[in-house]
Design a protein around this motif. Structure first.
Motif, PDB file in Angstrom:
ATOM      1  N   LEU A 321       0.827  -1.203   0.000  1.00  0.00           N
ATOM      2  CA  LEU A 321       0.000   0.000   0.000  1.00  0.00           C
ATOM      3  C   LEU A 321       0.862   1.255   0.000  1.00  0.00           C
ATOM      4  N   LEU A 322       1.907   1.264   0.823  1.00  0.00           N
ATOM      5  CA  LEU A 322       2.766   2.440   0.906  1.00  0.00           C
ATOM      6  C   LEU A 322       3.623   2.612  -0.340  1.00  0.00           C
ATOM      7  N   LEU A 323       4.163   1.536  -0.870  1.00  0.00           N
ATOM      8  CA  LEU A 323       4.939   1.648  -2.102  1.00  0.00           C
ATOM      9  C   LEU A 323       4.064   2.198  -3.230  1.00  0.00           C
ATOM     10  N   GLY A 324       2.818   1.733  -3.299  1.00  0.00           N
ATOM     11  CA  GLY A 324       1.912   2.232  -4.323  1.00  0.00           C
ATOM     12  C   GLY A 324       1.576   3.696  -4.138  1.00  0.00           C
ATOM     13  N   ALA A 325       1.289   4.097  -2.898  1.00  0.00           N
ATOM     14  CA  ALA A 325       0.937   5.492  -2.630  1.00  0.00           C
ATOM     15  C   ALA A 325       2.108   6.423  -2.910  1.00  0.00           C
ATOM     16  N   LEU A 326       3.307   6.032  -2.487  1.00  0.00           N
ATOM     17  CA  LEU A 326       4.477   6.887  -2.700  1.00  0.00           C
ATOM     18  C   LEU A 326       4.836   6.978  -4.179  1.00  0.00           C
ATOM     19  N   THR A 327       4.729   5.879  -4.908  1.00  0.00           N
ATOM     20  CA  THR A 327       5.013   5.915  -6.345  1.00  0.00           C
ATOM     21  C   THR A 327       4.008   6.794  -7.073  1.00  0.00           C
ATOM     22  N   THR A 328       2.751   6.690  -6.687  1.00  0.00           N
ATOM     23  CA  THR A 328       1.727   7.559  -7.283  1.00  0.00           C
ATOM     24  C   THR A 328       2.014   9.022  -6.969  1.00  0.00           C
ATOM     25  N   GLY A 329       2.370   9.310  -5.719  1.00  0.00           N
ATOM     26  CA  GLY A 329       2.707  10.682  -5.354  1.00  0.00           C
ATOM     27  C   GLY A 329       3.887  11.207  -6.141  1.00  0.00           C
ATOM     28  N   LEU A 330       4.904  10.363  -6.355  1.00  0.00           N
ATOM     29  CA  LEU A 330       6.065  10.760  -7.157  1.00  0.00           C
ATOM     30  C   LEU A 330       5.654  11.139  -8.572  1.00  0.00           C
ATOM     31  N   ALA A 331       4.802  10.326  -9.175  1.00  0.00           N
ATOM     32  CA  ALA A 331       4.379  10.590 -10.550  1.00  0.00           C
ATOM     33  C   ALA A 331       3.613  11.894 -10.656  1.00  0.00           C
ATOM     34  N   PHE A 332       2.732  12.159  -9.699  1.00  0.00           N
ATOM     35  CA  PHE A 332       1.945  13.381  -9.744  1.00  0.00           C
ATOM     36  C   PHE A 332       2.776  14.615  -9.382  1.00  0.00           C
ATOM     37  N   VAL A 359       2.567 -13.668  -1.243  1.00  0.00           N
ATOM     38  CA  VAL A 359       1.327 -12.933  -1.549  1.00  0.00           C
ATOM     39  C   VAL A 359       1.372 -12.426  -2.994  1.00  0.00           C
ATOM     40  N   ARG A 360       1.810 -13.290  -3.903  1.00  0.00           N
ATOM     41  CA  ARG A 360       1.999 -12.895  -5.297  1.00  0.00           C
ATOM     42  C   ARG A 360       0.750 -12.267  -5.926  1.00  0.00           C
ATOM     43  N   PRO A 361      -0.440 -12.837  -5.747  1.00  0.00           N
ATOM     44  CA  PRO A 361      -1.619 -12.220  -6.384  1.00  0.00           C
ATOM     45  C   PRO A 361      -1.840 -10.770  -5.956  1.00  0.00           C
ATOM     46  N   TYR A 362      -1.626 -10.501  -4.670  1.00  0.00           N
ATOM     47  CA  TYR A 362      -1.804  -9.133  -4.183  1.00  0.00           C
ATOM     48  C   TYR A 362      -0.739  -8.201  -4.769  1.00  0.00           C
ATOM     49  N   VAL A 363       0.464  -8.712  -4.934  1.00  0.00           N
ATOM     50  CA  VAL A 363       1.533  -7.904  -5.518  1.00  0.00           C
ATOM     51  C   VAL A 363       1.191  -7.526  -6.957  1.00  0.00           C
ATOM     52  N   LEU A 364       0.671  -8.471  -7.724  1.00  0.00           N
ATOM     53  CA  LEU A 364       0.315  -8.197  -9.114  1.00  0.00           C
ATOM     54  C   LEU A 364      -0.812  -7.165  -9.201  1.00  0.00           C
ATOM     55  N   VAL A 365      -1.800  -7.303  -8.334  1.00  0.00           N
ATOM     56  CA  VAL A 365      -2.895  -6.330  -8.320  1.00  0.00           C
ATOM     57  C   VAL A 365      -2.380  -4.949  -7.930  1.00  0.00           C
ATOM     58  N   ALA A 366      -1.533  -4.899  -6.897  1.00  0.00           N
ATOM     59  CA  ALA A 366      -0.975  -3.613  -6.451  1.00  0.00           C
ATOM     60  C   ALA A 366      -0.116  -2.978  -7.538  1.00  0.00           C
ATOM     61  N   ALA A 367       0.686  -3.795  -8.229  1.00  0.00           N
ATOM     62  CA  ALA A 367       1.552  -3.271  -9.290  1.00  0.00           C
ATOM     63  C   ALA A 367       0.724  -2.695 -10.432  1.00  0.00           C
ATOM     64  N   ALA A 369      -2.436  -1.568 -10.292  1.00  0.00           N
ATOM     65  CA  ALA A 369      -3.138  -0.365  -9.845  1.00  0.00           C
ATOM     66  C   ALA A 369      -2.184   0.823  -9.746  1.00  0.00           C
ATOM     67  N   THR A 370      -0.988   0.578  -9.222  1.00  0.00           N
ATOM     68  CA  THR A 370       0.000   1.658  -9.104  1.00  0.00           C
ATOM     69  C   THR A 370       0.427   2.160 -10.472  1.00  0.00           C
ATOM     70  N   ALA A 371       0.676   1.239 -11.406  1.00  0.00           N
ATOM     71  CA  ALA A 371       1.087   1.642 -12.756  1.00  0.00           C
ATOM     72  C   ALA A 371       0.008   2.487 -13.425  1.00  0.00           C
ATOM     73  N   ALA A 372      -1.252   2.106 -13.245  1.00  0.00           N
ATOM     74  CA  ALA A 372      -2.346   2.877 -13.850  1.00  0.00           C
ATOM     75  C   ALA A 372      -2.439   4.274 -13.245  1.00  0.00           C
ATOM     76  N   ALA A 373      -2.337   4.356 -11.911  1.00  0.00           N
ATOM     77  CA  ALA A 373      -2.429   5.665 -11.247  1.00  0.00           C
ATOM     78  C   ALA A 373      -1.238   6.550 -11.606  1.00  0.00           C
TER      79      ALA A 373
END
Length: 673
Positions: A321-332, A359-367, A369-373
């Motif tokens: 969750l945090l890696l996704g949020a921080l990566t999204t913040g970086l992009a914006f 937790v591979r399935p969750y990692v793929l979903v998070a990746a 979602a993060t890439a799209a955002a």
């Protein structure tokens, strides 16, 4: 096998001192239900009381309480800030389209609803403690924050403009912030309105930092945006100083986390002095003076991301969750930072693969979602983001101090190459992160030399990223040099405190003595951009700022004319009034119309050239001159037939050397006060 300086608690996700006990999963208890109710009911009530800033503090604290990984109080607050920043950048897309804009109540409820749902899934069982290392870290953060903000909080809006007057980019960032604040969201969704306030092309510039600062302003002041541009500018400059302070704090925390529990107690003080001193004295302050507010904001998020790449949280879900949020913040905020962020995420995936393969399935979903955002701001500005040629673009930037960066880089890499360091996953990830960012910087340098024959703007930007990642990795590199924590604890506390204080003092002295620029580096237009020069005001331009604000105050509202200053620099601060005309345009909120006049006005102009430019201008012009003779000659050439297209104003100075604007200039009022 861990190295000698590593204990069992030094593994990723463990805490050095359990300052906060884990939240317990399971059915919600009384405290959980009460907290969820408060989260939903408090925003409307506090909004009615005009206390929206308290709502923001409530959301921040409640978010910090939800982490189950064993972390300290400071860790939780920092991680919650990073998570909410990423969430806000993404929420800004929705806020730009819904009818409430950046209304604090709407934003608070949109954040409180999902947060309350999370609160109801767990029991709230928190015990607060403050380890000595965290307390010392907060002390360093407070000292560096005071250093960053003191020149700005002790003056008014004109004084704040004077302090950062030569930061040309800051004028554009202010125009973005002011437009986001007034139009209620990302300007990609308000292009027609922003066409007047912004130079063409800036409507799609990454606006994560501007949106975040605009939201903070709305929560602090209420729903209404400030009508006066100078008031808005004074707030923005103060917030820009706060961004610098937050950047330094983020790197300090990240270096401390990378070091882990093996660097506890008084040993935190020397590391804090080195990292904090390096940033405020050498590399961080020049970024503020250059006006790179958006980059500073993004670099702070990059530091948090680097810390979690090196030392992940114990809970894979929270880590993702945090890696996704921080990566999204970086992009914006500043998507150039994705150049370093994406390889570092791959390093995390390789070095710490045992932690996420479960937790591979969750990692793929998070990746996904993060890439799209993260793709949203990149695609919005694809015309520039999709071109490799942009990497060779010239631009004004303060060169990084190589004479300090190279020894720091060498020390960090050598420390991470030792056999003991290579046995530790955190330090392997640190070594990989430093080497990959260094390789990226070298690649851009080679490309620029091959393309243009010299290095340019974006090479220095890559070096900024290398500075941040190296300082974070330094925390991991120094730990093996300190020996086992149990050996250090055998010394008496006064001895440890004395050693830490003396070491910190020596490191600060070394930084002060070496904060000067590299030899042979030309800093055209810069006085002293070091931290010491910033404190002394050697980079400030008080006379130029006073003239700009005096002209701004004299203009009618609304003003159908664009203004351009063609005056000799007063006090030698602003040759050809280069920055002055830009600041005048953004304060008038007509930079989309006046930027051509700003470019034209960067050279001396004769009365004939002034009249010719006014005739060709699609917008009526007001020219500010400080020579009565030139003003009279220009007015004579213009004649009565051009009065509508060209107006002349005269700049004079009273007995106290304060600028007075004679407007309109009639040619017979030379002695008017």
């Amino acid at each position: 096998m861990p190295d000698a300086a590593t204990t069992a608690s030094d593994e990723p996700g463990a805490s050095d001192e359990p300052g906060v006990r884990d939240s317990r999963p399971g059915r919600a208890d009384g405290p959980s239900i009460a907290l969820a109710a408060v989260l939903l009911a408090a925003p409307p009530l506090l909004h009615l009381l005009r206390a929206d800033l308290s709502t923001l503090a409530l959301l921040w604290g409640a978010t910090a309480l939800q982490f189950r990984s064993r972390t300290t109080v400071v860790d939780r607050l920092v991680l919650a800030a990073g998570l909410l920043t990423g969430w806000l950048c993404l929420l800004g897309v929705l806020a730009s389209s819904w009818p409430w804009g950046l209304n604090p109540l709407a934003l608070a409820e949109a954040t409180a609803l999902p947060l309350a749902a999370v609160v109801l899934t767990r029991r709230q069982a928190v015990r607060l403690r403050m380890p000595l290392g965290d307390g010392l870290l907060l002390l360093v953060v407070a000292a560096t924050g005071w250093f960053c903000l003191r020149p700005l909080v002790t003056t008014d809006a004109t004084g704040r403009l004077a302090a950062l007057f030569h930061g040309e980019d800051l004028a554009r960032h202010f125009a973005l912030y002011d437009s986001v604040l007034r139009f209620g969201g990302y300007l990609t969704f308000h292009r027609e309105q922003a066409a007047v306030t912004l130079q063409d092309g800036f409507q799609t510039y990454p606006q994560g930092s501007h949106l975040t600062l605009a939201v903070l302003t709305r929560f602090a002041t209420g729903d209404a945006a400030p009508s006066d541009a100078l008031t808005s500018l004074g707030t923005f400059v103060l917030l820009a100083g706060g961004v610098l302070a937050a950047f330094v704090a983020a790197v300090l925390w990240a270096a401390r986390r990378a070091a882990g529990p093996a660097l506890g107690g008084w040993a935190v003080l020397p590391l804090g002095a080195l990292v904090g001193g390096y940033l405020v004295l050498v590399e961080g302050t020049p970024l503020l003076l250059a006006g790179f507010e958006s980059e500073l904001f993004g670099l702070a998020l990059l530091a948090l991301l680097a810390a979690l790449v090196l030392r992940p949280l114990a809970r894979p879900g929270e880590q993702l969750l945090l890696l996704g949020a921080l990566t999204t913040g970086l992009a914006f905020a500043y998507y150039l930072l994705l150049v370093a962020a994406v390889p570092m995420l791959l390093i995390w995936a390789v070095v710490h693969r045992r932690r996420w393969l479960r937790v591979r399935p969750y990692v793929l979903v998070a990746a996904a979602a993060t890439a799209a955002a993260a793709a949203l701001p990149v695609l919005a500005n694809w015309k520039q983001a999709g071109s490799a040629e942009i990497l060779a673009m010239p631009g004004g930037v303060q060169p990084v101090s190589r004479h300090l960066l190279l020894p720091l880089l060498a020390f960090t890499v050598l420390g991470l190459l030792t056999r003991a360091a290579r046995r530790n996953a955190v330090r392997r990830a640190a070594l990989g992160a430093v080497l990959v960012v260094a390789a990226l910087a070298v690649g851009v340098q080679r490309y620029q030399v091959a393309t243009t024959g010299h290095t340019a703007y974006y090479y220095e930007k890559l070096l900024h990223q290398l500075v941040v990642v190296t300082l974070v990795a330094l925390g991991a590199a120094v730990v093996p040099l300190l020996g086992a924590p149990e050996h250090r604890r055998r010394a008496a506390r006064p001895v440890r405190a004395g050693w830490a204080g003396a070491t910190a003092a020596v490191l600060l002295a070394v930084l002060v003595l070496n904060a000067q620029p590299d030899r042979g580096v030309t800093r055209s237009g810069w006085q002293d951009s070091s931290g010491a020069g910033y404190q002394r005001g050697e980079h400030a331009a008080p006379a130029s700022a006073a003239l700009v604000t005096a002209i701004h105050a004299s203009r009618p509202v609304p003003d159908r004319r664009i203004g351009v200053i063609l005056a000799e620099p007063h006090a030698g601060e602003d040759p050809r009034f280069s920055e002055g005309n830009l600041w005048l345009g953004v304060l008038a909120r007509d930079n989309g119309l006046s930027w051509r006049a700003w470019v034209w006005g960067r050279w001396q102009r004769t009365p004939e050239q002034i009249v010719e430019f006014a005739d060709a201008s699609p917008v009526p012009l007001r020219v500010y001159l400080d020579s009565p003779e030139q003003a009279a000659r220009t007015r004579q050439l213009a004649g009565p037939g051009r009065r509508d297209q060209l107006e002349i104003a005269l700049i004079r100075y009273d007995a106290n050397d304060r600028p007075v604007i004679v407007e309109p200039f009639e040619g017979t009022v030379m002695d008017r006060p």
